[in-house]
Write a protein that holds these residues in place. Structure first.
Motif, PDB file in Angstrom:
ATOM      1  N   ALA A  96      46.107  52.947  25.741  1.00 50.16           N
ATOM      2  CA  ALA A  96      44.641  53.265  25.883  1.00 50.16           C
ATOM      3  C   ALA A  96      43.954  52.176  25.096  1.00 50.16           C
ATOM      4  N   VAL A  97      44.528  52.253  23.809  1.00 46.46           N
ATOM      5  CA  VAL A  97      43.751  51.475  22.910  1.00 46.46           C
ATOM      6  C   VAL A  97      44.124  49.666  23.288  1.00 46.46           C
ATOM      7  N   GLY A  98      45.243  49.448  23.880  1.00 46.90           N
ATOM      8  CA  GLY A  98      45.653  48.201  24.473  1.00 46.90           C
ATOM      9  C   GLY A  98      44.988  47.890  25.549  1.00 46.90           C
ATOM     10  N   GLY A  99      44.625  48.793  26.411  1.00 47.36           N
ATOM     11  CA  GLY A  99      43.829  48.602  27.465  1.00 47.36           C
ATOM     12  C   GLY A  99      42.498  48.270  27.777  1.00 47.36           C
ATOM     13  N   ASN A 100      41.841  49.109  26.765  1.00 49.27           N
ATOM     14  CA  ASN A 100      40.149  48.924  26.422  1.00 49.27           C
ATOM     15  C   ASN A 100      40.096  49.796  25.231  1.00 49.27           C
ATOM     16  N   MET A 146      58.277  45.658  18.771  1.00 47.24           N
ATOM     17  CA  MET A 146      57.337  44.808  19.255  1.00 47.24           C
ATOM     18  C   MET A 146      56.601  45.198  20.596  1.00 47.24           C
ATOM     19  N   THR A 147      57.516  45.856  21.386  1.00 44.03           N
ATOM     20  CA  THR A 147      56.558  46.566  22.517  1.00 44.03           C
ATOM     21  C   THR A 147      55.502  47.404  22.357  1.00 44.03           C
ATOM     22  N   PHE A 148      55.630  48.133  21.122  1.00 41.48           N
ATOM     23  CA  PHE A 148      54.366  49.012  20.735  1.00 41.48           C
ATOM     24  C   PHE A 148      53.315  48.174  20.631  1.00 41.48           C
ATOM     25  N   VAL A 149      53.676  47.098  19.661  1.00 40.30           N
ATOM     26  CA  VAL A 149      52.668  46.271  19.014  1.00 40.30           C
ATOM     27  C   VAL A 149      51.878  45.421  20.195  1.00 40.30           C
ATOM     28  N   ILE A 150      52.379  44.832  21.028  1.00 44.40           N
ATOM     29  CA  ILE A 150      52.120  43.936  22.230  1.00 44.40           C
ATOM     30  C   ILE A 150      51.341  45.116  22.993  1.00 44.40           C
ATOM     31  N   ILE A 151      51.738  46.223  23.472  1.00 46.93           N
ATOM     32  CA  ILE A 151      50.992  47.154  24.534  1.00 46.93           C
ATOM     33  C   ILE A 151      49.650  47.332  23.958  1.00 46.93           C
ATOM     34  N   ALA A 152      49.550  47.577  22.317  1.00 45.57           N
ATOM     35  CA  ALA A 152      48.430  47.939  21.742  1.00 45.57           C
ATOM     36  C   ALA A 152      47.484  46.814  21.422  1.00 45.57           C
ATOM     37  N   GLY A 153      47.879  45.540  21.914  1.00 42.37           N
ATOM     38  CA  GLY A 153      46.976  44.399  21.896  1.00 42.37           C
ATOM     39  C   GLY A 153      47.168  43.540  20.618  1.00 42.37           C
ATOM     40  N   GLY A 154      48.249  43.688  20.122  1.00 45.36           N
ATOM     41  CA  GLY A 154      48.790  43.066  18.938  1.00 45.36           C
ATOM     42  C   GLY A 154      49.704  42.069  18.977  1.00 45.36           C
ATOM     43  N   ILE A 155      50.422  41.508  17.843  1.00 43.26           N
ATOM     44  CA  ILE A 155      51.515  40.559  17.800  1.00 43.26           C
ATOM     45  C   ILE A 155      52.017  40.807  16.572  1.00 43.26           C
ATOM     46  N   ASP A 156      53.313  40.810  16.328  1.00 40.42           N
ATOM     47  CA  ASP A 156      53.976  40.874  14.900  1.00 40.42           C
ATOM     48  C   ASP A 156      54.991  39.724  14.914  1.00 40.42           C
ATOM     49  N   LEU A 157      54.816  38.523  14.088  1.00 42.70           N
ATOM     50  CA  LEU A 157      55.461  37.536  13.935  1.00 42.70           C
ATOM     51  C   LEU A 157      56.374  37.720  12.782  1.00 42.70           C
ATOM     52  N   SER A 158      56.347  38.624  11.923  1.00 44.77           N
ATOM     53  CA  SER A 158      57.047  39.074  10.768  1.00 44.77           C
ATOM     54  C   SER A 158      58.515  39.594  10.985  1.00 44.77           C
ATOM     55  N   VAL A 159      58.781  39.997  12.152  1.00 44.60           N
ATOM     56  CA  VAL A 159      59.871  41.071  12.244  1.00 44.60           C
ATOM     57  C   VAL A 159      61.389  40.424  11.564  1.00 44.60           C
ATOM     58  N   PHE A 162      48.006  40.701  26.897  1.00 45.44           N
ATOM     59  CA  PHE A 162      46.770  40.953  26.579  1.00 45.44           C
ATOM     60  C   PHE A 162      46.703  42.478  26.251  1.00 45.44           C
ATOM     61  N   GLY A 163      47.876  43.298  26.448  1.00 43.99           N
ATOM     62  CA  GLY A 163      47.855  44.707  25.995  1.00 43.99           C
ATOM     63  C   GLY A 163      47.364  45.584  27.011  1.00 43.99           C
ATOM     64  N   GLY A 164      47.883  46.816  26.843  1.00 47.35           N
ATOM     65  CA  GLY A 164      47.598  47.854  27.906  1.00 47.35           C
ATOM     66  C   GLY A 164      48.456  48.193  28.969  1.00 47.35           C
ATOM     67  N   ALA A 165      49.575  47.373  29.080  1.00 47.86           N
ATOM     68  CA  ALA A 165      50.462  47.492  30.388  1.00 47.86           C
ATOM     69  C   ALA A 165      51.739  47.137  29.757  1.00 47.86           C
ATOM     70  N   GLY A 166      53.030  47.779  30.377  1.00 51.14           N
ATOM     71  CA  GLY A 166      54.316  47.456  29.745  1.00 51.14           C
ATOM     72  C   GLY A 166      55.239  48.629  29.795  1.00 51.14           C
ATOM     73  N   SER A 167      56.478  48.369  29.598  1.00 46.41           N
ATOM     74  CA  SER A 167      57.438  49.447  29.698  1.00 46.41           C
ATOM     75  C   SER A 167      58.590  49.202  28.690  1.00 46.41           C
ATOM     76  N   MET A 168      59.216  50.009  28.247  1.00 48.55           N
ATOM     77  CA  MET A 168      60.348  50.140  27.190  1.00 48.55           C
ATOM     78  C   MET A 168      61.476  49.703  28.053  1.00 48.55           C
ATOM     79  N   ILE A 169      61.657  50.259  29.224  1.00 48.12           N
ATOM     80  CA  ILE A 169      62.873  49.676  30.226  1.00 48.12           C
ATOM     81  C   ILE A 169      62.707  48.297  30.524  1.00 48.12           C
ATOM     82  N   GLY A 170      61.634  47.744  30.669  1.00 46.37           N
ATOM     83  CA  GLY A 170      61.443  46.440  31.061  1.00 46.37           C
ATOM     84  C   GLY A 170      61.930  45.364  29.902  1.00 46.37           C
ATOM     85  N   THR A 171      61.631  46.083  28.559  1.00 52.90           N
ATOM     86  CA  THR A 171      61.853  45.313  27.486  1.00 52.90           C
ATOM     87  C   THR A 171      63.448  45.368  27.150  1.00 52.90           C
ATOM     88  N   ILE A 172      63.949  46.757  27.580  1.00 58.65           N
ATOM     89  CA  ILE A 172      65.602  46.661  27.446  1.00 58.65           C
ATOM     90  C   ILE A 172      66.090  45.564  28.215  1.00 58.65           C
TER      91      ILE A 172
END
Length: 312
Positions: free
Chosen positions: A185-189, A41-54, A253-263
């Motif tokens: 980059a894709v999530g940021g702009n 989910m972290t990859f999806v949200i950073i890229a500016g998306g959302i996944d409700l199906s997981v 909104f995408g473009g910022a985040g970290s995997m460590i934060g998700t953990i």
């Protein structure tokens, strides 16, 4: 959360139950599946998306795993790769529909949630599939049972080890590779990323594939931990995964985040639930507390964004 756990934890014979080794092991075991979902989910949200199906895809994976073992007599070498491929393809299809047809990811993955549940019902014939271990037809390979076991003196769950290995791989992919920079980059702009030569469509589709991959692995872990597959497995897990990502500081909104934060967010949610359970707080109040923390985390993100002049 650690301080709160120590303060509010019940005591037994003078010992803080929250800090007991067995209790800590229960916390890390409880977050293993939702933690794996949160990585994708972290990859999806950073890229500016959302996944409700997981959560539903997790249920589909657990049912497919149990069905192929018990009803079809398949082995580990054929069952696990097929389940992972199916779930990854499911995610890629969602990414393709959202990107190519310009349908909001919320709508596509909401439909994907229903589709995955439907496929799980069909695969299981709307029945609970119990996993028995042994040799011959109707039994799963005994080696699969290791996912429900514990290491280091029966304290460290194998499922948690799977989560930690995947977390390390996801952290490396996001922080140390060109692909990870593309996702940010894709999530940021998105427009700037496209003008920079980044394959925006491929990146947006691929993050949903990663989310499907993680969901498939989480479903296999779920089936291994509990020795069954049910079409209702994973209900509500998508909310816990999103909560872990948001609490971990990833920008919705995408473009910022970290995997460590998700953990850290996943661990925090697990610790919160554990503290409430130790104090016999009702399930309804646990949900309310979790919801309040999600709102608080999102509010703090918004406040920080305004102060930094980066609010959108």
């Amino acid at each position: 959360m650690l301080i709160g756990g120590i303060i509010f934890s019940p005591r037994r014979h003078g010992h803080i139950l929250f800090l007991q080794t067995e209790n800590v092991a229960n916390i890390v075991r409880s977050i293993s599946e939702t933690g794996i979902l949160a990585l994708g989910m972290t990859f999806v949200i950073i890229a500016g998306g959302i996944d409700l199906s997981v959560g539903a895809v997790l249920g589909l994976a657990s049912v497919l795993t149990a069905s192929l073992f018990i009803n079809q007599g398949w082995g580990l070498g054929s069952t696990l790769p097929l389940v992972i491929v199916v779930c990854t393809l499911f995610g890629l299809v969602q990414g393709f529909l959202s990107t190519r047809l310009r349908i909001q990811a919320f709508i596509v993955t909401l439909a994907g949630l229903q589709a995955a549940r439907g496929l799980a019902l069909i695969a299981s014939n709307n029945t609970f599939i119990n996993i028995n271990y042994g040799q011959g037809p109707g039994n799963a390979p005994p080696a699969f049972a290791i996912l429900g076991e514990r290491l280091l003196g029966d304290t460290f769950p194998v499922a948690t080890l799977v989560f930690l290995v995947l977390a390390a791989l996801a952290t490396f992919l996001l922080d140390q590779t060109r692909y990870g920079r593309y996702v940010f980059a894709v999530g940021g702009n998105e427009r700037a990323a496209r003008l920079s030569g980044i394959p925006v469509r491929w990146v947006k589709i691929s993050v949903y594939g990663l989310s499907g991959l993680c969901s498939g692995i989480a479903g296999i872990v779920h089936a291994g931990q509990f020795s069954f597959g049910s079409p209702n497995d994973g209900t509500g897990y998508e909310l816990s995964a999103i909560a872990a990502v948001v609490i971990g500081g990833t920008d919705l909104f995408g473009g910022a985040g970290s995997m460590i934060g998700t953990i850290a967010g996943a661990v925090m949610l697990g610790a919160l639930a554990n503290i409430l359970q130790l104090n016999d707080v009702s399930a309804a109040m646990q949900l309310l507390a979790t919801g309040a923390i999600i709102v608080l985390a999102a509010g703090l993100q918004s406040l920080v964004g305004v102060r930094d002049g980066s609010s959108r």
